[in-house]
Design a protein around this motif. Structure first.
Motif, PDB file in Angstrom:
ATOM      1  N   THR A  43      52.426  64.154  14.051  1.00 28.39           N
ATOM      2  CA  THR A  43      51.141  63.765  14.570  1.00 28.39           C
ATOM      3  C   THR A  43      49.855  63.889  14.511  1.00 28.39           C
ATOM      4  O   THR A  43      49.353  64.594  14.964  1.00 28.39           O
ATOM      5  CB  THR A  43      51.656  63.325  16.286  1.00 28.39           C
ATOM      6  OG1 THR A  43      52.710  62.520  15.706  1.00 28.39           O
ATOM      7  CG2 THR A  43      51.203  62.174  17.146  1.00 28.39           C
ATOM      8  N   VAL A  44      48.822  62.896  14.666  1.00 27.86           N
ATOM      9  CA  VAL A  44      47.519  63.375  14.356  1.00 27.86           C
ATOM     10  C   VAL A  44      46.864  63.564  16.260  1.00 27.86           C
ATOM     11  O   VAL A  44      47.550  62.705  16.387  1.00 27.86           O
ATOM     12  CB  VAL A  44      46.421  62.239  13.104  1.00 27.86           C
ATOM     13  CG1 VAL A  44      44.960  62.459  13.819  1.00 27.86           C
ATOM     14  CG2 VAL A  44      46.710  62.186  11.913  1.00 27.86           C
ATOM     15  N   THR A  45      46.735  64.158  16.413  1.00 28.87           N
ATOM     16  CA  THR A  45      46.238  64.838  17.499  1.00 28.87           C
ATOM     17  C   THR A  45      44.468  64.318  17.764  1.00 28.87           C
ATOM     18  O   THR A  45      44.162  64.554  18.712  1.00 28.87           O
ATOM     19  CB  THR A  45      46.593  66.393  18.528  1.00 28.87           C
ATOM     20  OG1 THR A  45      46.059  67.318  17.693  1.00 28.87           O
ATOM     21  CG2 THR A  45      47.436  65.859  18.463  1.00 28.87           C
ATOM     22  N   VAL A  46      43.630  64.932  16.355  1.00 27.97           N
ATOM     23  CA  VAL A  46      42.413  64.770  16.522  1.00 27.97           C
ATOM     24  C   VAL A  46      42.273  64.041  14.917  1.00 27.97           C
ATOM     25  O   VAL A  46      42.482  64.860  14.375  1.00 27.97           O
ATOM     26  CB  VAL A  46      41.355  66.279  16.484  1.00 27.97           C
ATOM     27  CG1 VAL A  46      40.079  66.340  16.557  1.00 27.97           C
ATOM     28  CG2 VAL A  46      41.882  66.971  18.326  1.00 27.97           C
ATOM     29  N   GLY A  68      29.705  73.631  13.309  1.00 21.48           N
ATOM     30  CA  GLY A  68      31.011  73.968  13.160  1.00 21.48           C
ATOM     31  C   GLY A  68      31.942  73.259  11.599  1.00 21.48           C
ATOM     32  O   GLY A  68      31.386  73.378  11.104  1.00 21.48           O
ATOM     33  N   GLY A  69      33.043  71.813  12.028  1.00 16.74           N
ATOM     34  CA  GLY A  69      33.671  71.483  11.196  1.00 16.74           C
ATOM     35  C   GLY A  69      33.594  70.499  10.743  1.00 16.74           C
ATOM     36  O   GLY A  69      34.290  70.090  10.020  1.00 16.74           O
ATOM     37  N   GLY A  70      32.205  69.652  11.154  1.00 15.98           N
ATOM     38  CA  GLY A  70      31.848  68.193  10.864  1.00 15.98           C
ATOM     39  C   GLY A  70      33.434  67.071  10.931  1.00 15.98           C
ATOM     40  O   GLY A  70      33.988  67.326  12.200  1.00 15.98           O
ATOM     41  N   TYR A  71      33.673  66.130  10.007  1.00 15.62           N
ATOM     42  CA  TYR A  71      34.094  65.509   9.930  1.00 15.62           C
ATOM     43  C   TYR A  71      36.028  66.161   9.705  1.00 15.62           C
ATOM     44  O   TYR A  71      36.021  66.910   8.768  1.00 15.62           O
ATOM     45  CB  TYR A  71      34.477  64.800   8.976  1.00 15.62           C
ATOM     46  CG  TYR A  71      33.487  64.040   8.989  1.00 15.62           C
ATOM     47  CD1 TYR A  71      33.795  62.433  10.361  1.00 15.62           C
ATOM     48  CD2 TYR A  71      32.560  63.176   7.923  1.00 15.62           C
ATOM     49  CE1 TYR A  71      33.030  61.594  10.187  1.00 15.62           C
ATOM     50  CE2 TYR A  71      31.768  61.900   8.230  1.00 15.62           C
ATOM     51  CZ  TYR A  71      32.064  61.347  10.033  1.00 15.62           C
ATOM     52  OH  TYR A  71      30.846  60.786   9.896  1.00 15.62           O
ATOM     53  N   TRP A  72      36.917  65.674  10.712  1.00 13.67           N
ATOM     54  CA  TRP A  72      37.796  66.859  10.712  1.00 13.67           C
ATOM     55  C   TRP A  72      39.551  66.317  11.395  1.00 13.67           C
ATOM     56  O   TRP A  72      38.844  64.829  11.935  1.00 13.67           O
ATOM     57  CB  TRP A  72      38.084  68.227  11.386  1.00 13.67           C
ATOM     58  CG  TRP A  72      37.868  68.121  13.054  1.00 13.67           C
ATOM     59  CD1 TRP A  72      37.204  66.979  14.173  1.00 13.67           C
ATOM     60  CD2 TRP A  72      38.467  68.667  13.474  1.00 13.67           C
ATOM     61  NE1 TRP A  72      37.386  68.004  15.159  1.00 13.67           N
ATOM     62  CE2 TRP A  72      38.216  68.913  14.960  1.00 13.67           C
ATOM     63  CE3 TRP A  72      39.170  70.638  13.456  1.00 13.67           C
ATOM     64  CZ2 TRP A  72      39.101  69.630  16.467  1.00 13.67           C
ATOM     65  CZ3 TRP A  72      39.785  70.686  14.681  1.00 13.67           C
ATOM     66  CH2 TRP A  72      39.725  70.244  16.294  1.00 13.67           C
ATOM     67  N   VAL A  73      40.544  66.979  10.892  1.00 15.16           N
ATOM     68  CA  VAL A  73      42.227  66.084  11.635  1.00 15.16           C
ATOM     69  C   VAL A  73      42.216  67.235  12.108  1.00 15.16           C
ATOM     70  O   VAL A  73      42.624  68.841  11.362  1.00 15.16           O
ATOM     71  CB  VAL A  73      42.352  65.652  10.356  1.00 15.16           C
ATOM     72  CG1 VAL A  73      43.821  65.057  10.648  1.00 15.16           C
ATOM     73  CG2 VAL A  73      42.025  64.410  10.314  1.00 15.16           C
ATOM     74  N   GLU A  82      50.431  73.612  14.434  1.00 17.36           N
ATOM     75  CA  GLU A  82      49.793  72.682  13.749  1.00 17.36           C
ATOM     76  C   GLU A  82      49.236  73.065  12.899  1.00 17.36           C
ATOM     77  O   GLU A  82      49.183  74.528  12.372  1.00 17.36           O
ATOM     78  CB  GLU A  82      48.788  72.440  15.270  1.00 17.36           C
ATOM     79  CG  GLU A  82      47.905  73.304  15.383  1.00 17.36           C
ATOM     80  CD  GLU A  82      47.269  73.247  16.471  1.00 17.36           C
ATOM     81  OE1 GLU A  82      47.479  71.415  17.277  1.00 17.36           O
ATOM     82  OE2 GLU A  82      45.684  73.423  16.996  1.00 17.36           O
ATOM     83  N   THR A  83      48.151  72.377  11.820  1.00 17.96           N
ATOM     84  CA  THR A  83      47.046  72.265  10.839  1.00 17.96           C
ATOM     85  C   THR A  83      46.230  71.807  11.049  1.00 17.96           C
ATOM     86  O   THR A  83      46.083  70.998  11.972  1.00 17.96           O
ATOM     87  CB  THR A  83      47.723  71.582   9.569  1.00 17.96           C
ATOM     88  OG1 THR A  83      48.323  70.650   9.700  1.00 17.96           O
ATOM     89  CG2 THR A  83      49.153  72.253   9.471  1.00 17.96           C
ATOM     90  N   GLN A  84      44.944  72.187  10.836  1.00 14.11           N
ATOM     91  CA  GLN A  84      44.013  71.499  10.987  1.00 14.11           C
ATOM     92  C   GLN A  84      43.050  71.481  10.066  1.00 14.11           C
ATOM     93  O   GLN A  84      42.730  72.554   8.583  1.00 14.11           O
ATOM     94  CB  GLN A  84      42.906  72.512  12.125  1.00 14.11           C
ATOM     95  CG  GLN A  84      43.656  72.416  13.651  1.00 14.11           C
ATOM     96  CD  GLN A  84      42.963  73.577  14.469  1.00 14.11           C
ATOM     97  OE1 GLN A  84      40.940  73.967  13.943  1.00 14.11           O
ATOM     98  NE2 GLN A  84      42.985  74.097  15.530  1.00 14.11           N
TER      99      GLN A  84
END
Length: 159
Positions: A43-46, A68-73, A82-84
């Motif tokens: 499930t996408v949390t961000v 930072g990470g710019g656009y991210w999921v 979790e994965t980022q």
């Protein structure tokens, strides 16, 4: 792996990058815009912006860096796993609360945030802690950022 089935990519890290952080670079084709896939069901949390975007684009690859990470999921896989996925080219193709399947496209390779070139920054976490990434049941070998490390892996993210 967070890339298409059968594709071979270079993974790596470098001093100052962060322990357990993995960068993905394609070994063929234009890196800008290559698909980024969910590496496992969840499930996408961000799905948004981490830090600031900067101005690096395919049209202006040497534009200013962001923070930072710019656009991210971020995807929750259950069991505190979790994965980022960071530095995506554009807003994610998924939304918070959305269920995704392994192999589903969630974004495209870019260079937003604090990034010097188009690539995917990828992390696996258990709880709040980053851990060594595993692909197809084998450890990646990236456990520290004290030395530069690269390897070539072929994705088995197949339907």
């Amino acid at each position: 792996m967070p890339v298409a089935c059968g594709e071979t990519w270079q993974i790596g890290t470098y001093p100052g990058h962060g322990e357990f952080d993995v960068d993905f670079f394609p070994l063929s084709g234009e890196p800008w815009g290559q698909p980024v896939l969910a590496s496992y069901d969840g499930t996408v949390t961000v799905a948004g912006i981490n830090g600031s975007l900067g101005g690096r684009t395919p049209e202006n690859p040497d534009g200013p860096r962001g923070r930072g990470g710019g656009y991210w999921v971020k995807i929750d896989h259950g069991g505190r796993w979790e994965t980022q996925y960071l530095h995506l080219l554009e807003p994610p193709l998924v939304a918070e609360g959305q269920r995704v399947a392994r192999g589903e496209q969630i974004g495209r390779i870019g260079s937003t945030g604090n990034s010097g070139a188009p690539h995917l920054h990828y992390e696996q976490r258990q709880g709040w802690q980053k851990v060594e990434t595993w692909f197809d049941g084998a450890p990646s070998g990236i456990t520290t950022d004290e030395v530069e490390y690269t390897a070539r892996l072929t994705s088995n993210n197949c339907p």
